[in-house]
Design a protein around this motif. Structure first.
Motif, PDB file in Angstrom:
ATOM      1  N   LEU A 229       0.853  -1.098  -0.020  1.00 53.88           N
ATOM      2  CA  LEU A 229       0.083  -0.020   0.108  1.00 53.88           C
ATOM      3  C   LEU A 229       0.956   1.217   0.122  1.00 53.88           C
ATOM      4  O   LEU A 229       0.508   2.168  -0.745  1.00 53.88           O
ATOM      5  N   ASP A 230       1.860   1.297   0.708  1.00 55.85           N
ATOM      6  CA  ASP A 230       2.827   2.250   0.917  1.00 55.85           C
ATOM      7  C   ASP A 230       3.243   2.552  -0.597  1.00 55.85           C
ATOM      8  O   ASP A 230       3.524   3.716  -0.954  1.00 55.85           O
ATOM      9  N   ALA A 231       3.839   1.366  -1.354  1.00 55.93           N
ATOM     10  CA  ALA A 231       4.380   1.674  -2.349  1.00 55.93           C
ATOM     11  C   ALA A 231       3.624   2.198  -3.570  1.00 55.93           C
ATOM     12  O   ALA A 231       3.893   2.869  -4.506  1.00 55.93           O
ATOM     13  N   VAL A 232       2.283   1.819  -3.473  1.00 54.45           N
ATOM     14  CA  VAL A 232       1.163   2.260  -4.479  1.00 54.45           C
ATOM     15  C   VAL A 232       0.854   3.709  -4.062  1.00 54.45           C
ATOM     16  O   VAL A 232       0.798   4.430  -4.949  1.00 54.45           O
ATOM     17  N   ALA A 233       0.888   4.166  -3.007  1.00 56.15           N
ATOM     18  CA  ALA A 233       0.557   5.525  -2.524  1.00 56.15           C
ATOM     19  C   ALA A 233       1.841   6.428  -2.956  1.00 56.15           C
ATOM     20  O   ALA A 233       1.364   7.495  -3.426  1.00 56.15           O
ATOM     21  N   THR A 234       2.780   5.936  -2.807  1.00 63.74           N
ATOM     22  CA  THR A 234       4.100   6.681  -3.114  1.00 63.74           C
ATOM     23  C   THR A 234       4.309   7.017  -4.569  1.00 63.74           C
ATOM     24  O   THR A 234       4.404   8.135  -5.155  1.00 63.74           O
ATOM     25  N   GLU A 244      -0.652  -0.174  12.810  1.00 67.04           N
ATOM     26  CA  GLU A 244      -0.562  -1.762  13.042  1.00 67.04           C
ATOM     27  C   GLU A 244      -1.747  -2.405  13.910  1.00 67.04           C
ATOM     28  O   GLU A 244      -2.327  -3.376  13.697  1.00 67.04           O
ATOM     29  N   PRO A 245      -1.860  -1.735  14.990  1.00 65.77           N
ATOM     30  CA  PRO A 245      -2.709  -2.402  15.975  1.00 65.77           C
ATOM     31  C   PRO A 245      -4.005  -2.272  15.583  1.00 65.77           C
ATOM     32  O   PRO A 245      -4.853  -3.395  15.875  1.00 65.77           O
ATOM     33  N   LEU A 246      -4.544  -1.336  14.867  1.00 67.67           N
ATOM     34  CA  LEU A 246      -5.847  -1.143  14.274  1.00 67.67           C
ATOM     35  C   LEU A 246      -6.166  -1.701  12.904  1.00 67.67           C
ATOM     36  O   LEU A 246      -7.374  -1.588  12.371  1.00 67.67           O
ATOM     37  N   GLY A 247      -5.401  -2.282  12.272  1.00 68.37           N
ATOM     38  CA  GLY A 247      -5.283  -2.836  10.973  1.00 68.37           C
ATOM     39  C   GLY A 247      -5.592  -1.906   9.697  1.00 68.37           C
ATOM     40  O   GLY A 247      -6.501  -2.307   8.899  1.00 68.37           O
ATOM     41  N   PHE A 248      -5.066  -0.569   9.746  1.00 64.36           N
ATOM     42  CA  PHE A 248      -5.401   0.111   8.813  1.00 64.36           C
ATOM     43  C   PHE A 248      -4.237   1.313   8.356  1.00 64.36           C
ATOM     44  O   PHE A 248      -3.292   1.215   9.356  1.00 64.36           O
ATOM     45  N   SER A 249      -4.274   1.734   7.236  1.00 69.13           N
ATOM     46  CA  SER A 249      -3.225   2.927   6.718  1.00 69.13           C
ATOM     47  C   SER A 249      -4.059   4.021   6.492  1.00 69.13           C
ATOM     48  O   SER A 249      -4.966   3.743   5.765  1.00 69.13           O
ATOM     49  N   THR A 250      -3.542   5.209   6.920  1.00 70.78           N
ATOM     50  CA  THR A 250      -4.137   6.330   6.570  1.00 70.78           C
ATOM     51  C   THR A 250      -3.264   7.002   5.462  1.00 70.78           C
ATOM     52  O   THR A 250      -2.234   7.085   5.620  1.00 70.78           O
ATOM     53  N   VAL A 251      -4.061   7.143   4.339  1.00 67.50           N
ATOM     54  CA  VAL A 251      -3.309   7.646   3.182  1.00 67.50           C
ATOM     55  C   VAL A 251      -3.812   9.116   2.718  1.00 67.50           C
ATOM     56  O   VAL A 251      -4.890   9.468   2.736  1.00 67.50           O
TER      57      VAL A 251
END
Length: 377
Positions: A229-234, A244-251
């Motif tokens: 996801l980080d690669a796609v976002a970048t 990590e604890p809550l299972g999501f990324s903020t983009v």
């Protein structure tokens, strides 16, 4: 008669308060059983219990949560029966809520459609209290600005339709080379769409501002999925911050880029899992056992290589005169990220030590050569 009504309301409130006091502020099974017994024996309390549940949902919104966030966490921490109950509460609350924007409306529209199942009152009350325990303890999240923009214009809608069609074909094909070529073409269209949006925004009287959305990063193998996801976002001029604890990324990024990241990440993840299944079949045929380390290494290598390829495709759409516009937008995105997340840390990938997994993952992402595309005039 008026006195009787007051007494009934008081009795109902008392039942709910006693049940909540026993079950919600006590983590023991004994407290849960006590609370469930109280609710199960008082049918008159049902409406009040539901009303309190909607209040818990409203409180979650006030703490920065959104419908998809709540459902994702409930599914992760509890069971499908709790998900069905959470969906019912969110839908009921939405009927009395104010409009909160296009992305919020899309989340409500995509809530799972599952009919309620008949269970005994004690079991239902237990489910209710377990869900309310979770809702009551939700931490505050970084608030996301509500975007009230309308639907995309005709040109943007046509572009997004083409991108979705390409990604759907990439997911459906059984040939990795074709899937990767289709994904590369989709990224080219995404980059072109982003360029067009950036140029339009630069000419607008009121400058556009970056926004943020949350995208689920589901188990297992959350780390390499977050890297993907980080690669796609970048590659699409966005920044991703993983919780990590809550299972999501903020983009964080501009709206057109956020839409692209959501589309492309889901598609590439599907393709990665297809490729992993094929690679594991080859491993088995060669007499080698499948291991968690192999999968972790495969997905990490896939994410790393796909990121490089997406970035290369994006660069074909960037002309020299566009660089100042993109630099300004990149600064705006960075500023928004730093304001939302003043403290972040870097996580090192764990379990990436299987050479065969890394080699197979890289090959899966690198079979089709991405040729240079003509630049935009």
């Amino acid at each position: 008669m008026g006195r009787g009504t007051i007494d009934d309301v008081t009795s109902t409130a008392s039942t709910v308060e006693r049940a909540f006091r026993a079950a919600l502020y006590d983590d023991t099974d004994t407290g849960l059983d006590t609370g469930a017994s109280l609710l199960a024996t008082d049918r008159a309390a049902d409406a009040e219990v539901t009303r309190r549940g909607e209040e818990f949902v409203t409180a979650a919104w006030q703490r920065g949560w959104q419908p998809a966030d709540v459902i994702r966490l409930v599914r992760r921490e509890l069971a499908e029966k709790h998900v069905r109950l959470a969906v019912a509460l969110i839908r009921a609350q939405a009927g009395r809520d104010r409009p909160r924007g296009r992305r919020w409306a899309a989340q409500l529209e995509s809530l799972p459609q599952e009919p309620a199942r008949e269970v005994d009152r004690f079991s239902h009350a237990t489910t209710v209290l377990e869900l309310y325990r979770l809702l009551l303890r939700l931490p505050a999240l970084e608030p996301l600005e509500e975007e009230m923009r309308g639907t995309p214009g005709p040109a943007a809608s046509r572009m997004l339709t083409r991108i979705r069609a390409l990604l759907a074909k990439a997911e459906a094909t059984g040939y990795p080379e074709e899937a990767e070529a289709l994904s590369a073409k989709a990224q080219e269209l995404i980059a072109r769409h982003s360029v067009d949006e950036a140029l339009l925004a630069a000419q607008a009287p009121v400058p556009d501002a970056p926004r943020a959305c949350r995208i689920g990063v589901e188990s297992p193998y959350e780390q390499p999925k977050a890297v993907l996801l980080d690669a796609v976002a970048t590659a699409n001029h966005c920044r991703a911050v993983w919780n990590e604890p809550l299972g999501f990324s903020t983009v964080v990024g501009f709206e057109a880029d956020l839409e692209a990241v959501e589309l492309l990440y889901v598609s590439l993840l599907v393709q990665a899992m297809h490729a992993l299944t094929k690679a594991e079949a080859v491993q088995r045929a060669g007499g080698r056992r499948r291991t968690k380390t192999f999968r972790q290494s495969f997905l990490a290598a896939y994410a790393h290589r796909v990121g490089d390829r997406l970035a290369a495709v994006t660069e074909t759409q960037v002309t020299r005169d566009l660089l100042p516009v993109l630099a300004t937008r990149a600064m705006a995105v960075t500023d928004r990220v730093e304001r939302m997340f003043p403290e972040t840390s870097t996580t090192r990938l764990r379990g990436v030590s299987d050479a065969a997994g890394w080699t197979e993952g890289t090959a899966a992402a690198d079979r089709a050569r991405v040729e240079g595309r003509p630049r935009l005039p």
